[in-house]
Design an enzyme around this catalytic site. Structure first.
Site, mmCIF file in Angstrom:
data_model
loop_
_atom_site.group_PDB
_atom_site.id
_atom_site.type_symbol
_atom_site.label_atom_id
_atom_site.label_comp_id
_atom_site.label_asym_id
_atom_site.label_seq_id
_atom_site.Cartn_x
_atom_site.Cartn_y
_atom_site.Cartn_z
ATOM 1 N N LYS A 1 87.588 61.566 74.824
ATOM 2 C CA LYS A 1 88.602 61.103 75.773
ATOM 3 C C LYS A 1 88.491 61.890 77.080
ATOM 4 O O LYS A 1 88.149 63.062 77.080
ATOM 5 C CB LYS A 1 89.998 61.300 75.167
ATOM 6 C CG LYS A 1 91.107 60.932 76.149
ATOM 7 C CD LYS A 1 92.418 60.600 75.484
ATOM 8 C CE LYS A 1 93.502 60.321 76.529
ATOM 9 N NZ LYS A 1 93.299 59.058 77.260
ATOM 10 N N LEU B 1 95.502 58.857 81.264
ATOM 11 C CA LEU B 1 94.559 59.970 81.084
ATOM 12 C C LEU B 1 95.207 61.298 80.714
ATOM 13 O O LEU B 1 94.790 62.359 81.162
ATOM 14 C CB LEU B 1 93.686 60.137 82.339
ATOM 15 C CG LEU B 1 92.679 59.013 82.569
ATOM 16 C CD1 LEU B 1 91.999 59.170 83.936
ATOM 17 C CD2 LEU B 1 91.612 58.993 81.472
ATOM 18 N N CYS C 1 89.348 54.267 85.643
ATOM 19 C CA CYS C 1 90.623 54.127 84.944
ATOM 20 C C CYS C 1 91.623 53.475 85.889
ATOM 21 O O CYS C 1 91.879 53.995 86.974
ATOM 22 C CB CYS C 1 91.160 55.476 84.495
ATOM 23 S SG CYS C 1 92.823 55.317 83.792
ATOM 24 N N ASN D 1 84.980 49.298 81.810
ATOM 25 C CA ASN D 1 86.285 49.891 81.550
ATOM 26 C C ASN D 1 87.266 48.722 81.442
ATOM 27 O O ASN D 1 86.868 47.559 81.482
ATOM 28 C CB ASN D 1 86.655 50.859 82.691
ATOM 29 C CG ASN D 1 87.667 51.918 82.226
ATOM 30 O OD1 ASN D 1 88.581 51.615 81.460
ATOM 31 N ND2 ASN D 1 87.507 53.144 82.694
ATOM 32 N N THR D 2 88.549 49.000 81.313
ATOM 33 C CA THR D 2 89.512 47.920 81.077
ATOM 34 C C THR D 2 89.758 47.091 82.332
ATOM 35 O O THR D 2 89.515 47.542 83.450
ATOM 36 C CB THR D 2 90.851 48.496 80.604
ATOM 37 O OG1 THR D 2 91.300 49.437 81.581
ATOM 38 C CG2 THR D 2 90.720 49.181 79.258
ATOM 39 N N GLY E 1 89.990 45.031 74.143
ATOM 40 C CA GLY E 1 90.002 44.233 72.917
ATOM 41 C C GLY E 1 89.158 42.982 73.053
ATOM 42 O O GLY E 1 88.596 42.702 74.116
ATOM 43 N N GLY F 1 85.582 45.053 73.900
ATOM 44 C CA GLY F 1 86.009 44.142 72.842
ATOM 45 C C GLY F 1 85.101 44.043 71.639
ATOM 46 O O GLY F 1 85.235 43.114 70.840
#
Lengths: 260, 301
Positions: B44, B72, B129, B191-192, B216, B243
């Site tokens: 992380k 974070l 992020c 990343n997301t 996901g 995902g």
């Protein structure tokens, strides 16, 4: 610490206890190491819903081969769970979190305080404290749709509060202990945040030790994602900031340690 | 059968890694998975000092995925080195440390501190992020800023550098090229994707941060497309993620052009998933007569 596992559990029985509240017994080896106040993550078969639902363990059977979950239907996941029948299998993850610190209650006057769907984990707690402490239970409900009251009466004296006054004391669990003049040394509580805040304040005023079981939106359930934190007064020794993980460091915390 | 892959001179026993932020430093998942079986543990994000992260709720489930706005939270580099790296010393897997910061100097401080840590094999630089106000994605959404931070990190780092790219950009190919031109040894993506959920009964945002990163299975087609586009734009290796729910998904990323893959949000669905993905890739290779995992990289036509 007990090893956590994710495994299929077999539905033994399921019934409706009160409006929207279901009573489910599952045969699972997770029962062997589950302590009062711990919870499990329950998975849906619906692939669009990927996160385990955290549900507290209400009871473990005497042989430690099954757990009882009493839960409220609040969304698609729990709605799916309510459809399961004896013989069906459900995927569960557990045991998760740390339960109530029973050693802190030994020989003391203890009140178990539950509100709404915070009531169930206190049943196993009542069972385990029976004989080891002077235990009373005070449970709060919205209305006359009370559940688990007969189960509590097997182990402890039970007082009830209801929001609408239809059963027991009209008001909340604090109102009920005041009305019934119940003294104690230790409180174990689980319920909605406003109730827990009230209990923390009451405990502080009266020099009582309170241990509160918290709830938060969770993802992993095992302490990795840091989704379900609560604010703490001191720097937590895992996070090194003033955050503790509810799923792993909790869900039960010493009220004095919480910033709420 | 060969499952080994190489990135910037580092050899991984197989292409399966963990996506940063979904696996801690492996400690929490060691109950479920034999970490020795993984290609790498990607830890992380860690900063120069401890970060508190965002208020709760930090996570929300959505159809086929989840939103997160953890922000974070991390214990800072000193604790990380003493505790997390120490823990990883007892495992035979590669370690990639994800680094975050608010300013370029923050990143450089962490990179320098990790440069002499023998247990660290590579660094992954989080410039993507979406959940922190300063730093992170601010460096990852503009190709000049990305070029600048990448080249400055490359100057001080003794470890190979992976730049983790954001999907929240107009052209992933341009960003990949900027990272490559600045000297990045590899890139990882995606990343997301920034998202939002509203609780219509409470008339409130589901997340305290209002927006969060979507991860996901819902994002997998976007991720596969971006890995494909990036792999056609650059020559440096790509770690593909977004995902992944099983070995088939992992193979899909490899055929799109990824050298390695990372399992992310689906660890929360199945804590055994990383190990299952390793086994599943081997099964696929046996069933489909693939002798070397490297032979199917980018093979899609």
């Amino acid at each position: 610490m007990t090893k956590k596992i994710k495994k299929e559990a077999k539905v033994i029985s399921q019934k409706l206890l009160a409006e929207g509240i279901y009573d489910l017994w599952l045969e699972t080896e997770i029962a062997e190491n589950t302590h009062p106040g711990q919870f499990v993550g329950v998975y849906t078969v619906n692939k669009a819903a990927l996160l385990p639902r955290p549900i507290s363990v209400c009871e473990v059977n005497e042989d430690r081969t099954a757990i009882r979950l009493v839960y409220r239907v609040v969304g698609t996941g729990t709605a799916e769970f309510s459809l399961y029948q004896p013989g069906d299998y459900m995927m569960i993850l557990g045991p998760l979190g740390n339960g109530f610190p029973l050693d802190k209650a030994a020989g003391k006057r203890v009140i178990l305080m539950g509100g709404g769907i915070g009531v169930p984990p206190l049943l196993e707690t009542a069972k385990k404290l029976n004989g080891a402490a002077d235990v009373k239970a005070v449970m709060g409900y919205r209305n006359s749709e009370v559940f688990l009251s007969d189960d509590f009466k097997k182990y402890v004296d039970l007082y009830i509060a209801s929001d609408d006054g239809s059963v027991g004391t009209k008001g909340n669990v604090i109102d009920a202990i005041k009305e019934n003049k119940i003294d104690c040394d230790v409180i174990f509580a689980c319920g909605p945040m406003p109730m827990l805040k009230g209990i923390k304040a009451y405990a502080k005023e009266n020099g009582i030790k309170a241990y509160l079981s918290l709830e938060e939106k969770m993802a992993c359930g095992v302490g990795a994602c840091l989704g379900c934190i609560c604010k703490t007064k001191e720097t937590d020794n895992h996070s090194h900031v003033k955050n503790a993980r509810i799923c792993t460091d909790g869900p039960v915390f010493d009220a004095d340690d919480l910033d709420m | 059968m060969n499952t080994k892959v190489k990135i910037a001179g580092v050899e991984f026993k197989n292409p399966v890694m963990t996506a940063s932020g979904t696996f801690g430093s492996g400690m929490e998942y060691a109950d479920f998975v034999d970490l020795n079986k993984l290609g790498a543990v990607v830890t992380k994000g860690v900063a120069n000092v401890p970060w508190e992260g965002n208020p709760t709720p930090r996570v929300a489930e959505v159809y086929g995925g989840m939103l997160n706005a953890i922000g974070l939270q991390n214990p800072g580099i000193d604790v990380f080195v003493k505790r997390d790296l120490e823990f990883l010393k007892s495992y035979d897997t590669k370690v990639i440390v994800n680094v975050c910061g608010k300013t370029v100097e923050d990143y450089l401080e962490v990179v320098e501190k990790l440069s002499d840590e023998a247990r660290v094999d590579m660094l992954e630089i989080n410039v993507s992020c979406p959940n922190v106000k300063e730093g992170a994605i601010a460096f990852g959404q503009n190709k000049d800023a990305l070029f600048d931070i990448t080249s400055r990190i490359k100057k001080v780092s003794k470890k190979p550098i992976i730049m983790k790219l954001s999907p929240n950009v107009t052209s992933i190919a341009e960003m990949a090229k900027a990272a490559e031109a600045a000297g990045a040894d590899a890139i990882s993506l995606i990343n997301t994707i920034t998202g939002m959920k509203i609780d219509i009964y409470k008339r409130k945002f589901a997340l305290a941060n209002k927006t969060g990163g979507l991860s996901g299975p819902a994002i997998k087609p976007v991720a596969v497309r971006m890995v494909y586009e990036a792999s056609r734009a650059v020559n440096i290796p790509i770690i593909g993620m977004g995902g992944i729910a099983n070995a088939e998904d992992a193979i899909e990323f490899i055929m799109a052009g990824a050298t390695a893959v990372a399992v992310g949000a689906m660890n929360f669905h199945d804590p055994y998933l990383t190990e299952k993905t390793v086994d599943g890739i081997e099964k696929y290779m046996r069933d489909c007569h693939v002798d070397d995992i490297n032979s199917i990289r980018g093979i899609v036509e």
